[in-house]
Design an enzyme around this catalytic site. Structure first.
Site, PDB file in Angstrom:
ATOM      1  N   HIS A   1      11.669 -58.942  34.067  1.00 40.60           N
ATOM      2  CA  HIS A   1      10.146 -58.557  33.540  1.00 40.60           C
ATOM      3  C   HIS A   1       9.271 -59.807  34.131  1.00 40.60           C
ATOM      4  O   HIS A   1       9.528 -60.815  34.008  1.00 40.60           O
ATOM      5  CB  HIS A   1      10.142 -58.654  32.276  1.00 40.60           C
ATOM      6  CG  HIS A   1       8.920 -58.671  31.422  1.00 40.60           C
ATOM      7  ND1 HIS A   1       7.907 -57.824  31.899  1.00 40.60           N
ATOM      8  CD2 HIS A   1       8.249 -59.155  30.313  1.00 40.60           C
ATOM      9  CE1 HIS A   1       6.755 -58.067  31.361  1.00 40.60           C
ATOM     10  NE2 HIS A   1       7.135 -58.797  30.231  1.00 40.60           N
TER      11      HIS A   1
ATOM     12  N   ASN B   1       1.084 -60.081  33.262  1.00 40.74           N
ATOM     13  CA  ASN B   1       2.202 -59.366  32.695  1.00 40.74           C
ATOM     14  C   ASN B   1       1.431 -58.088  32.411  1.00 40.74           C
ATOM     15  O   ASN B   1       0.602 -57.988  31.754  1.00 40.74           O
ATOM     16  CB  ASN B   1       2.357 -60.134  31.285  1.00 40.74           C
ATOM     17  CG  ASN B   1       3.396 -59.366  30.578  1.00 40.74           C
ATOM     18  OD1 ASN B   1       3.815 -58.476  30.746  1.00 40.74           O
ATOM     19  ND2 ASN B   1       4.093 -60.092  29.393  1.00 40.74           N
TER      20      ASN B   1
ATOM     21  N   CYS C   1       7.502 -54.392  26.828  1.00 43.06           N
ATOM     22  CA  CYS C   1       7.721 -54.921  28.245  1.00 43.06           C
ATOM     23  C   CYS C   1       9.227 -54.607  28.593  1.00 43.06           C
ATOM     24  O   CYS C   1       9.449 -55.028  29.829  1.00 43.06           O
ATOM     25  CB  CYS C   1       7.724 -56.493  27.985  1.00 43.06           C
ATOM     26  SG  CYS C   1       5.888 -56.928  27.568  1.00 43.06           S
TER      27      CYS C   1
END
Ligand code: UT7
Length: 322
Positions: free
Chosen positions: A249, A279, A116
């Protein structure tokens, strides 16, 4: 050729696959509710790539949008850095497959794997190549098909992730642009977030689905995002109040708001798109950046703080004068 001083973002682009999977859809797949998912994560829906649709396909659409925004053609690009943990193949890299789809046959292309934090790692890498004078125009892409590495029976993880891609064109510029980037890793945390399977002897060895200690990840993420923001701002003699846009993020709206609160960044300066795509790992930051650049929130001269955190553990920030 004299080395250009800095790099700047000349255009942004993103792409989400067509199929929408809502929280209500998930209610019939695992023991969960729309209310739980929204309250704990802020996520309302995610996109799922079609059968046969790969990371480089999503990357291609995002890259084309970024090139169009920059007013450039694929042939103008001499470097592709693609962040992904869900590549099309073991090799060649998804960056090379994207290069082929764009019809580019010169320059360098490679993948970056920092989960990520991948986009922040990729952007920092491309910035170094441009600053050194080795390359002049880079496509920096984050693209993922995380839906393929999820255990769709594990409600603790499968509701959290989705597929997508985002991209920027980074080009040499006498003015910043990117003020500084700051990357970190600590492999001691490899156990709290991983996908342990691997290809071996013609099959998959180990479990190829995502495993996560959500609580441990949450706590660590908030801590390192706060530290990394202070590091980036103090390296440039800037204060939290100077930040116009906080693009972190997009994993969980609570991670973003906890971090912003600890830093003293007001909610209206936080770009949040996780509700629409969940996500998407390395794709999440360029997806959010593209939305805020296109809807006119991010304007020339604004100070933009990008922050990534994810498996590895990896984390880092990029501070940009837009
Ligand atoms: O890029 C980094 C990737 N990872 C992340 O961003 C994840 C970071 N962590 C998180 O976002 C949060 O820790 C979660 C969203 C994963 C979990 O939220 P939480 O507030 O920490 O909940 P919890 O893990 O403490 O679980 C609370 C309860 C548990 O039930 P019991 O033990 O209290 O009875 C879970 O079993 O919620 C249950 N639960 C669910 N309930 C309904 C876990 N997943 C679900 C679900 N639906 N999908």
């Amino acid at each position: 050729m004299s080395a250009p001083a800095r790099s700047r973002i000349a255009g942004t682009g993103s792409h989400l696959p067509a199929r929408v999977l809502t929280n209500r859809d998930l209610e019939s797949m695992v023991d969960t509710t729309d209310e739980w998912i929204v309250a704990r994560t802020g996520i309302r829906e995610r996109r799922i790539a079609a059968d046969g649709e790969t990371t480089s396909d999503l990357a291609l659409a995002a890259a084309r949008n970024a090139l169009a925004a920059a007013g450039l053609r694929p042939g103008d690009i001499d470097l592709i850095v693609l962040a992904t943990s869900t590549p099309d193949m073991v090799f060649p890299s998804s960056a090379c497959l994207l290069q082929k789809k764009l019809g580019i046959r010169h320059g360098a292309a490679f993948d970056v794997q920092a989960v990520c934090s991948g986009f922040v790692y990729a952007l920092a890498t491309a910035d170094q190549f441009i600053r050194s004078g080795m390359h002049r125009r880079a496509l920096v892409v984050g693209a993922e098909v995380f839906s393929r590495i999820l255990d769709w029976k594990d409600r603790g993880t499968c509701v959290l992730f989705g597929d997508g891609a985002g991209a920027v064109v980074l080009e040499a510029s006498p003015e910043p642009g990117i003020l500084s980037s700051h990357l970190h890793a600590d492999g001691a945390y490899a156990d709290i977030l991983n996908t342990p399977g691997h290809v071996s002897g013609g099959g998959v060895t180990g479990d190829p689905t995502l495993k996560m200690d959500g609580g441990a990840v949450f706590k660590l993420a908030v801590r390192v995002l706060e530290e990394s923001a202070h590091e980036a701002l103090s390296a440039n003699g800037l204060a939290v109040a100077d930040v116009d846009w906080f693009v972190a993020h997009q994993a969980n709206v609570r991670i973003i708001s906890h971090t912003a609160r600890k830093l003293g960044i007001p909610p209206e300066k936080c770009v949040v798109t996780v509700d629409r795509h969940a996500n998407t790992s390395a794709a999440s930051i360029p997806l959010a950046l593209d939305v805020a650049a296109r809807d006119g929130r991010i304007k020339r001269g604004d100070l933009v703080l990008l922050e990534g955190v994810g498996g590895g553990f990896t984390w880092g920030s990029v501070l940009i004068r837009w």
